[in-house]
Design an enzyme around this catalytic site. Sequence first.
Site, PDB file in Angstrom:
ATOM      1  N   ASP A 102       1.023  -0.986  -0.020  1.00 31.88           N
ATOM      2  CA  ASP A 102      -0.624   0.868  -0.249  1.00 31.88           C
ATOM      3  C   ASP A 102       0.670   1.046   0.313  1.00 31.88           C
ATOM      4  OD1 ASP A 102       1.000   0.169   2.957  1.00 31.88           O
ATOM      5  OD2 ASP A 102      -1.071   0.201   3.593  1.00 31.88           O
ATOM      6  N   ASP A 148      -0.482  -6.455  -0.662  1.00 30.45           N
ATOM      7  CA  ASP A 148      -0.790  -5.793   1.262  1.00 30.45           C
ATOM      8  C   ASP A 148      -2.708  -5.469   1.243  1.00 30.45           C
ATOM      9  OD1 ASP A 148       0.495  -4.919   2.630  1.00 30.45           O
ATOM     10  OD2 ASP A 148       1.000  -2.782   2.776  1.00 30.45           O
ATOM     11  N   LYS A 164      -1.070  -8.932   2.886  1.00 28.57           N
ATOM     12  CA  LYS A 164      -0.407  -9.015   4.420  1.00 28.57           C
ATOM     13  C   LYS A 164      -1.022  -8.343   4.740  1.00 28.57           C
ATOM     14  CE  LYS A 164       3.345  -5.066   3.637  1.00 28.57           C
ATOM     15  NZ  LYS A 164       2.398  -4.878   4.938  1.00 28.57           N
ATOM     16  N   GLU A 210      -1.101  -5.790   8.525  1.00 31.27           N
ATOM     17  CA  GLU A 210      -0.567  -4.419   9.955  1.00 31.27           C
ATOM     18  C   GLU A 210      -1.051  -5.001  11.193  1.00 31.27           C
ATOM     19  OE1 GLU A 210      -0.013  -0.551   9.375  1.00 31.27           O
ATOM     20  OE2 GLU A 210       1.171  -1.253   7.268  1.00 31.27           O
ATOM     21  N   GLU A 220       9.097  -3.820  10.646  1.00 28.31           N
ATOM     22  CA  GLU A 220       9.590  -2.206  10.795  1.00 28.31           C
ATOM     23  C   GLU A 220       9.687  -1.729  11.063  1.00 28.31           C
ATOM     24  OE1 GLU A 220       6.774  -0.945   7.556  1.00 28.31           O
ATOM     25  OE2 GLU A 220       7.749   1.025   7.088  1.00 28.31           O
TER      26      GLU A 220
HETATM   27  O1  KIV Z   1       3.437  -1.187   1.846  1.00 28.42           O
HETATM   28  C1  KIV Z   1       4.725  -1.090   2.346  1.00 28.42           C
HETATM   29  O2  KIV Z   1       5.091  -1.202   0.679  1.00 28.42           O
HETATM   30  C2  KIV Z   1       4.928  -2.162   3.177  1.00 28.42           C
HETATM   31  C3  KIV Z   1       6.556  -2.361   2.861  1.00 28.42           C
HETATM   32  C4  KIV Z   1       7.401  -1.290   3.498  1.00 28.42           C
HETATM   33  C5  KIV Z   1       6.819  -3.648   3.836  1.00 28.42           C
HETATM   34  O3  KIV Z   1       4.297  -2.536   3.789  1.00 28.42           O
END
Ligand code: KIV
Length: 266
Positions: free
Chosen positions: A49, A88, A118, A120, A183
Amino acid sequence: MSANLDRVTVPKFTAMKAAGQKITMLTAYDFLTAALVDVAGIDGILVGDSLGMVVQGHPTTLSVTLDQVIYHAEMVGRAVGRALVVVDMPFPSYHLGNYRAIENAARGLKEARAQAVKLEGGTAQAETIAALVSAGIPVMGHCGLQPQSIHQLGGYSVQRDREQVLADARAIEQAGAFAMVLECVPAELAREVTAAVSVPTIGIGAGAACDGQILVLQDMLGLTPGRLPRHVRAYADLKQAIADAVARYRDDVRAGTFPGEEQSFR
Ligand code: KIV
């Protein structure tokens, strides 16, 4: 249709940690760059994202929608033959109950042909991760700095709360995630987390002890305007290369030396 035996899979990530092989990941948001990254032999490509900041020019990732992520992920999914593609989940596509989280995450697998998503959050998202995993959707967790919580955090700072980061990492592992992004945490804490969990840790600003590393492609290519964050190493200076090429083209057109004989038809 025959399967690509070289394809990096979710179990391959697990096996790489067990074998002590470092996992390489980069972001990509379009067909061309995803194909280049894939051919170069990177193990995993994240359609992050971060596209909200890198591609769309927003100050945070918060304005990115699920439709936009799927639009970019579909291009990446079509380009990639080897790397594991991870989509994401943007804010708040997984915060509104398990049913909607599964429905939204499934779009990454169905429409973009990604192999994983993915999201968070650690302890706060453990239940959601478990629901996605039980629906057959591989999940990469993400703890330490969580950019979708930027307004709660007040800035993109290094996350030093050892108990919180360890608890989040353990919750992500126990919920069934196959890997996690760590991160912006101190290198020593990332080493501790990496030893404490059985799944691979993929670091960004988290030192060299992580099981793998990820960077935003445009950062490591030296394309991003302004000062790069401390955790980035620029492996090229494409910003300068593009500026030089564009200026040469401009000058050639103005001087009447482009197009030349070779670029003209008889
Ligand atoms: O959105 C993204 O690019 C990320 C990475 C920085 C891990 O979450």
